[in-house]
Design a protein around this motif. Structure first.
Motif, PDB file in Angstrom:
ATOM      1  N   ASP A 238       0.818  -1.215   0.000  1.00  8.16           N
ATOM      2  CA  ASP A 238       0.000   0.000   0.000  1.00  8.16           C
ATOM      3  C   ASP A 238       0.851   1.264   0.000  1.00  8.16           C
ATOM      4  N   SER A 239       2.172   1.114  -0.160  1.00 11.08           N
ATOM      5  CA  SER A 239       3.058   2.266  -0.139  1.00 11.08           C
ATOM      6  C   SER A 239       3.251   2.817  -1.551  1.00 11.08           C
ATOM      7  N   THR A 240       3.401   4.131  -1.657  1.00 10.35           N
ATOM      8  CA  THR A 240       3.689   4.759  -2.954  1.00 10.35           C
ATOM      9  C   THR A 240       5.192   4.885  -3.207  1.00 10.35           C
ATOM     10  N   ARG A 241       6.009   4.449  -2.257  1.00  9.22           N
ATOM     11  CA  ARG A 241       7.443   4.690  -2.343  1.00  9.22           C
ATOM     12  C   ARG A 241       8.087   3.982  -3.535  1.00  9.22           C
ATOM     13  N   SER A 242       7.639   2.775  -3.862  1.00 11.78           N
ATOM     14  CA  SER A 242       8.248   2.055  -4.977  1.00 11.78           C
ATOM     15  C   SER A 242       8.014   2.779  -6.292  1.00 11.78           C
ATOM     16  N   ALA A 243       6.799   3.273  -6.500  1.00 10.65           N
ATOM     17  CA  ALA A 243       6.517   4.033  -7.718  1.00 10.65           C
ATOM     18  C   ALA A 243       7.362   5.299  -7.779  1.00 10.65           C
ATOM     19  N   GLU A 244       7.561   5.944  -6.644  1.00 12.82           N
ATOM     20  CA  GLU A 244       8.404   7.143  -6.612  1.00 12.82           C
ATOM     21  C   GLU A 244       9.842   6.805  -6.977  1.00 12.82           C
ATOM     22  N   GLN A 245      10.339   5.668  -6.482  1.00 11.73           N
ATOM     23  CA  GLN A 245      11.718   5.277  -6.785  1.00 11.73           C
ATOM     24  C   GLN A 245      11.876   4.909  -8.261  1.00 11.73           C
ATOM     25  N   VAL A 246      10.878   4.255  -8.834  1.00 14.09           N
ATOM     26  CA  VAL A 246      10.936   3.945 -10.264  1.00 14.09           C
ATOM     27  C   VAL A 246      11.021   5.233 -11.082  1.00 14.09           C
ATOM     28  N   ALA A 247      10.249   6.242 -10.700  1.00 17.89           N
ATOM     29  CA  ALA A 247      10.271   7.520 -11.421  1.00 17.89           C
ATOM     30  C   ALA A 247      11.643   8.171 -11.340  1.00 17.89           C
ATOM     31  N   VAL A 248      12.272   8.128 -10.170  1.00 20.95           N
ATOM     32  CA  VAL A 248      13.621   8.684 -10.021  1.00 20.95           C
ATOM     33  C   VAL A 248      14.604   7.925 -10.900  1.00 20.95           C
TER      34      VAL A 248
ATOM     35  N   LEU B 260      15.922  -3.828 -11.551  1.00 22.60           N
ATOM     36  CA  LEU B 260      15.202  -3.079 -10.522  1.00 22.60           C
ATOM     37  C   LEU B 260      14.628  -3.988  -9.440  1.00 22.60           C
ATOM     38  N   ARG B 261      14.105  -5.127  -9.842  1.00 26.07           N
ATOM     39  CA  ARG B 261      13.201  -5.850  -8.959  1.00 26.07           C
ATOM     40  C   ARG B 261      13.903  -6.858  -8.051  1.00 26.07           C
ATOM     41  N   ASN B 262      13.653  -6.722  -6.745  1.00 24.37           N
ATOM     42  CA  ASN B 262      13.969  -7.754  -5.765  1.00 24.37           C
ATOM     43  C   ASN B 262      12.728  -8.638  -5.592  1.00 24.37           C
ATOM     44  N   SER B 263      12.754  -9.551  -4.615  1.00 20.88           N
ATOM     45  CA  SER B 263      11.635 -10.492  -4.482  1.00 20.88           C
ATOM     46  C   SER B 263      10.278  -9.810  -4.329  1.00 20.88           C
ATOM     47  N   PRO B 264      10.102  -8.861  -3.382  1.00 14.66           N
ATOM     48  CA  PRO B 264       8.765  -8.261  -3.268  1.00 14.66           C
ATOM     49  C   PRO B 264       8.335  -7.521  -4.524  1.00 14.66           C
ATOM     50  N   ALA B 265       9.289  -6.924  -5.235  1.00 17.92           N
ATOM     51  CA  ALA B 265       8.922  -6.222  -6.470  1.00 17.92           C
ATOM     52  C   ALA B 265       8.564  -7.194  -7.586  1.00 17.92           C
ATOM     53  N   ILE B 266       9.241  -8.352  -7.635  1.00 16.91           N
ATOM     54  CA  ILE B 266       8.873  -9.392  -8.595  1.00 16.91           C
ATOM     55  C   ILE B 266       7.450  -9.863  -8.331  1.00 16.91           C
ATOM     56  N   MET B 267       7.137 -10.078  -7.066  1.00 10.94           N
ATOM     57  CA  MET B 267       5.890 -10.710  -6.695  1.00 10.94           C
ATOM     58  C   MET B 267       4.708  -9.758  -6.689  1.00 10.94           C
TER      59      MET B 267
ATOM     60  N   GLN C  31       2.789  -4.126 -12.042  1.00  9.54           N
ATOM     61  CA  GLN C  31       2.194  -2.975 -12.733  1.00  9.54           C
ATOM     62  C   GLN C  31       3.184  -1.836 -12.934  1.00  9.54           C
ATOM     63  N   LEU C  32       4.271  -1.827 -12.183  1.00 10.58           N
ATOM     64  CA  LEU C  32       5.264  -0.767 -12.328  1.00 10.58           C
ATOM     65  C   LEU C  32       6.248  -1.026 -13.461  1.00 10.58           C
ATOM     66  N   PHE C  33       6.215  -2.244 -14.036  1.00 14.57           N
ATOM     67  CA  PHE C  33       7.217  -2.620 -15.027  1.00 14.57           C
ATOM     68  C   PHE C  33       6.582  -3.223 -16.274  1.00 14.57           C
TER      69      PHE C  33
END
Length: 362
Positions: free
Chosen positions: A166-176, A190-197, A201-203
Motif C-alpha cells: 500500500d506504499s507509494t514509495r516504490s513508484a516514486e523510486q521507479v520515477a527517479v 530493478l526488482r527484488n523479491s517483493p517487487a517481482i511478486m 504494474q510498475l514494469f
C-alpha cells in the motif's frame, strides 16, 4: 544423536527460481548471499545448475567459495569491492561487481586490467543506503564506459518499501530511476523479491533481457504480511524440525519455563522439544506461536531456552515421546513464526546454526 535438523528441499528451490523467471518475464539472479540465507550456498548453487542465469552474493569471500566449489555461472558482488586491490581477484575469477560510489569508479579507471569488467551501476533512488546520487548517475555511467576497463554496464537500484503493497514509495523510486537513466540504453535490474511478486504494474515494458534479483522468494518465504497471489505458489525450501524428548503432566496453576511466563489454566500435558535459540529458533517467540506436532496444529508455551522449548500436548493425546515437531516448513510457514516473534523470515533462516542440514531433491 540430537534430533534437531533442517531439511532442505532442492526441488522446491528450483521451483521457486522458475517462478521468479515466470512472474518477472526477465532473467533472474539467484541471491545466495549469507550462505544462501542459511540454506547452504554451495549446495543451492549446484542444485540450480545450468538453468540459472547467474548468482548474487554480498562480497568476494562468498564468491570465491562458489568458484572454488566449481560454480562457473556469473556471480555478482552486491556490495561491490571494498578495496581497489580486489579488482584483480574480480578479473581473475570472472566476477561481476556492483559499483555504488565514486571512489570505486576511480579505482576502476586506475586499475591495470587485462580484461574488461561487467559492472552493475547502482543508483540511490530513495533507499539512501548506497548508490550514486541521481545527478551523478549519467556521469558515472559515461566514465565507466570511457575508461576502457568496462565491457558492459547494467543499471540498477534497490527498493526500500516494496514489501509494503500500500506504499507509494516504490513508484516514486521507479520515477527517479527512469529520469536518471533516460536515454542510457543498457540492461536494467530493478526488482527484488517483493517487487517481482507484488509490483508487476510498475514494469509493463521491462525487457526479457533485463534482470531481477530473487532473494527471499527463492527460499519459499513471502516478504508480505498479507495474502499475495505469487506467494501462494511458493514452495518452502527449509523445514526446521525436531522431536519431543520429554513429557510433563501438570495440574492447573503451574508455571512452565524460565520466568514462569506461562501458567497452566487447566491440567496440561507439556512436551519438551530439542530446539532452542542456540539453534536459531527465535528466543522471543511467545506462547501461541504455531508448531506442527505429528502433522497436527500445535503451539509453543513458555519461554524458549537455549537448547529446548515447550509445546502444549493437552489436545493431542496421541503425541508423546519421539513425536515429530515442525518449527517451520510446509505445515508452519516461516513468515507466520516471524510475525509472532516480531521478526522476518530472512532473519529466521540466516540465524540458523548448530542444526545439521539434510538435503533432498538434489
Amino acid at each position: 544423536m540430537r534430533p534437531a535438523r533442517a531439511l532442505i528441499d532442492l526441488q522446491a528451490l528450483r521451483h521457486n527460481y522458475r517462478l521468479a523467471r515466470e512472474a518477472s518475464g526477465a532473467r533472474a539472479l539467484a541471491v545466495i548471499k549469507a550462505d544462501a540465507y542459511g540454506h547452504g550456498a554451495v549446495r543451492c548453487a549446484q542444485a540450480l545448475g545450468d538453468e540459472v542465469n547467474g548468482f548474487a552474493v554480498a562480497c568476494i569471500e562468498e564468491a570465491l567459495e562458489l568458484r572454488e566449489s566449481g560454480i562457473r555461472q556469473p556471480i555478482l558482488l552486491l556490495e561491490g569491492f571494498f578495496e581497489a586491490d580486489e579488482l584483480g581477484l574480480i578479473e581473475r575469477h570472472d566476477l561481476w561487481t556492483v559499483v555504488h560510489s565514486n571512489w570505486q569508479i576511480e579505482a576502476i579507471e586506475k586499475a591495470a586490467l587485462q580484461r574488461p569488467l561487467t559492472v552493475w551501476l547502482k543508483l540511490d533512488s530513495g533507499m539512501h543506503r548506497v548508490g550514486l546520487h541521481p545527478a551523478e548517475y549519467r556521469d558515472g555511467y559515461q566514465r565507466l564506459l570511457a575508461s576502457g576497463k568496462v565491457a558492459k554496464v547494467v543499471l540498477m537500484t534497490h527498493f526500500s518499501r516494496a514489501d509494503e503493497l500500500d506504499s507509494t514509495r516504490s513508484a516514486e523510486q521507479v520515477a527517479v530511476f527512469e529520469q536518471a537513466r533516460a536515454s542510457l540504453g543498457s540492461e536494467v535490474s530493478l526488482r527484488n523479491s517483493p517487487a517481482i511478486m507484488g509490483w508487476s504494474q510498475l514494469f509493463p515494458e521491462q525487457s526479457a533481457n533485463d534482470w531481477v534479483r530473487a532473494g527471499i522468494m527463492l527460499y519459499g518465504a513471502t516478504p508480505f504480511e498479507q495474502t499475495q497471489a505469487v506467494a501462494e505458489r511458493l514452495h518452502p525450501v527449509m523445514t526446521l524440525e525436531s522431536k519431543i524428548i520429554g513429557v510433563r503432566e501438570l495440574p492447573a496453576g503451574e508455571p512452565v519455563g524460565y520466568g514462569g511466563r506461562f501458567i497452566s489454566e487447566r491440567p496440561t500435558r507439556v512436551g519438551v522439544v530439542a530446539m532452542g535459540y542456540a539453534d536459531g529458533y527465535p528466543r522471543h517467540a511467545p506462547t501461541g506461536t504455531p508448531v506442527a506436532i505429528d502433522g497436527k496444529p500445535g503451539s509453543l508455551i513458555g519461554r524458549v531456552s537455549m537448547d529446548m522449548l515447550t509445546v502444549d500436548l493437552t489436545d493431542l493425546p496421541h503425541a508423546g515421546l519421539g513425536s515429530r515437531v515442525e518449527l517451520w516448513g510446509r505445515d508452519v510457514l516461516a513468515s507466520d513464526v516471524a510475525i509472532q516473534a516480531g521478526s522476518i523470515p530472512y532473519q529466521l533462516f540466516c540465524n540458523l546454526k548448530r542444526v545439521p542440514r539434510i538435503y533432498c531433491g538434489g
